[in-house]
Design a protein around this motif. Structure first.
Motif: not given
Length: 521
Positions: A112, A115-120, A122-123
């Motif tokens: 998880n 996944k969150k680090e990848e999303t961050l 991207q943001k």
């Protein structure tokens, strides 16, 4: 001789016979005992054999029982150890299952987080792109504004700040003036209320004293007796008291002249006692002067104690009480200093009570504010500094010392008590009839007041009114505007405070009037 020998032989024979018979008996007893002992030993051996047989039988039975019990203990211990091993194996298996579950949870959390680090990431990348886009838009808008207004960024900032500063100065001046007017009205109304209440509750007698005393005589012939032969009596009186005796054509009276009222009082009492006694000569004069001096000292002490009791001020050093009593014989502008000090104490205490300040401290400071005048004839310096030094010597509080030091404005007022003492001192001095000045000094003071006011550029005329307690100043409207009037009034007030000495306070009124004249033909 033969008889003796025969006797000895008989005795020996008897002894030998007794010994032989004894030995025979002893030997028989020993033999009997030996037989008895042998019989006992035989029975004991038989008994011992029985006991040994029984012991062997018991030992065999105990050995069998111990073997049985040991086998039972070994069996029980083996069962307990097997059970414990079984429990430990079960616990180990539970721990293994728990650890495996935790490892699974940790793996899930790591997944998880990735996944969150990848999303961050991207943001963040998207936010950076938006910031760059906003900077490009801002730069383009600024370029456009510069082209339209023909101002650079710095010029535009400077223009906006200068405009804002001008507007704020005007608004600030208006608000400050309104707040000052409101506060001044409220404070002035409250101050008038407190001061008028204190004045109405404290009424003091205003006495006017002179620098001479008059002693009545029973007849004019007494003048000669007072003068004495070749003037020795009058010289003795003047030498002992330090007072000048004026004997002139005034009928039945002698005038005593001296700047020190204590000396004058001592001389008056001594002279009255001499006149009453009738015996006037140098020795008697010395006695009466000593008695008069003691009476005056006692009266000084009584006056000091009366002042302390009247003002309800306790804990004063006895030397300060004596100095207060000396103020009874001290005047300032023909106002009795002790009465003035008592009045100042009452006024300051009343105003302090109205304001919620320590009334006892205010009365104490008011009573002691002029204590230096009791020693001003003996010590060089102003009565303010003398009073501060004396009170400091007798361990008065710093608040009292500051009130004494500031009551004439020599130092800046830092406490409410000092301000109240200064106000009470001015009120007491400004009472009608409290103080008197000669006409020449009065005229000079009014002229000086008008000269200070007219010396400012833009002042057309000035008039001192209300016996110098108010001045009206006519302002030229072309030279001084409304905003500058406040500054001019403060400068005039400050200069008056620095250059003039006056009782109470002086009200300064600035009047600015604009006129327009036109003629109809």
């Amino acid at each position: 001789m033969e008889i003796v020998t025969a006797i000895i032989l008989c005795v020996l024979t008897f002894a030998i016979g007794a010994a032989v018979s004894g030995f025979i008996c002893f030997k028989q007893g020993i033999n009997h005992r030996m037989k008895t002992a042998e019989a006992a030993i035989g029975s004991a051996e038989q008994e011992a054999e029985k006991i040994v047989d029984e012991a062997k039988k018991n030992a065999e039975s105990l050995k069998k029982e111990a073997l049985v019990e040991a086998k039972d203990e070994i069996y029980k211990a083996r069962q307990e150890s097997e059970k414990e091993i079984k429990d430990r194996r079960a616990e180990v298996s539970r721990q293994e299952r728990r650890i495996s579950q935790k490892e699974e949870n940790v793996d899930k959390k790591l997944d998880n987080l990735e996944k969150k680090e990848e999303t961050l990431q991207q943001k963040l990348k998207a936010a950076d792109e938006k910031v760059e886009e906003a900077d490009r838009i801002k730069k383009s808008q600024l370029d456009m504004l510069e082209k339209i207004s023909e101002f650079t960024v710095e010029q535009a900032k400077e223009y906006l700040l200068s405009s804002l500063d001008t507007e704020l100065i005007h608004d600030k001046a208006v608000k400050i003036a309104a707040y000052e007017a409101q506060i001044k009205e409220e404070c002035e109304a409250k101050a008038r209320q407190y001061i008028s209440l204190a004045i109405s509750r404290c009424a003091a007698d205003q006495v006017s004293e002179t620098a001479v005393s008059v002693v009545a005589l029973p007849g004019d012939e007494m003048k000669g007796r007072i003068i004495g032969r070749e003037g020795r009596n009058i010289r003795t009186i003047e030498t002992l008291t330090g007072v000048d005796l004026i004997i002139d054509d005034t009928p039945e009276a002698i005038t005593l002249s001296c700047y020190d009222q204590v000396r004058r009082e001592i001389a008056r009492i001594a002279l009255e006692k001499l006149i009453q006694d009738g015996r006037i000569h140098p020795t008697r004069i010395e006695e009466m002067v000593d008695k008069a001096r003691r009476e005056v000292e006692y009266k000084i002490k009584q006056e000091g104690e009366r002042a302390v009791l009247e003002t309800n001020v306790h804990g004063l050093n006895h030397e300060l009480v004596k100095l207060l009593g000396r103020l009874r014989f001290r005047t300032s502008y023909k106002q009795n200093v002790l009465d003035h000090s008592i009045e100042v104490a009452h006024l300051a205490g009343m105003m302090a009570s109205e304001l919620g300040v320590d009334a006892n401290l205010a009365r104490r400071a008011g009573l002691l504010h002029d204590i230096g005048k009791a020693l001003s004839y003996e010590i060089e310096g102003s009565h303010v500094q003398i009073g501060v030094d004396v009170c400091k010597k007798y361990k008065e509080s710093p608040e009292v010392l500051h009130a004494i030091e500031a009551h004439h404005g020599d130092v800046e007022i830092r406490t409410v008590v000092a301000a109240l003492v200064q106000a009470a001192d001015a009120i007491s001095a400004a009472r009608p009839g409290a103080r008197s000045e000669n006409y020449e000094n009065y005229i000079k003071r009014l002229q000086k007041l008008e000269e200070i006011c007219t010396s400012y550029d833009g002042v057309e005329k000035s008039y001192a009114i209300q016996a110098g307690r108010e001045v009206r100043i006519m302002i030229s409207p072309e030279k001084i505007n409304d905003e500058k009037m406040t500054l001019v009034a403060r400068e005039i007030a400050k200069r008056i405070e620095e250059e003039m000495d006056y009782p109470g306070q002086i009200k300064i009124n600035l009047i600015r009037e604009s006129r327009v004249v036109e003629y109809a033909k």
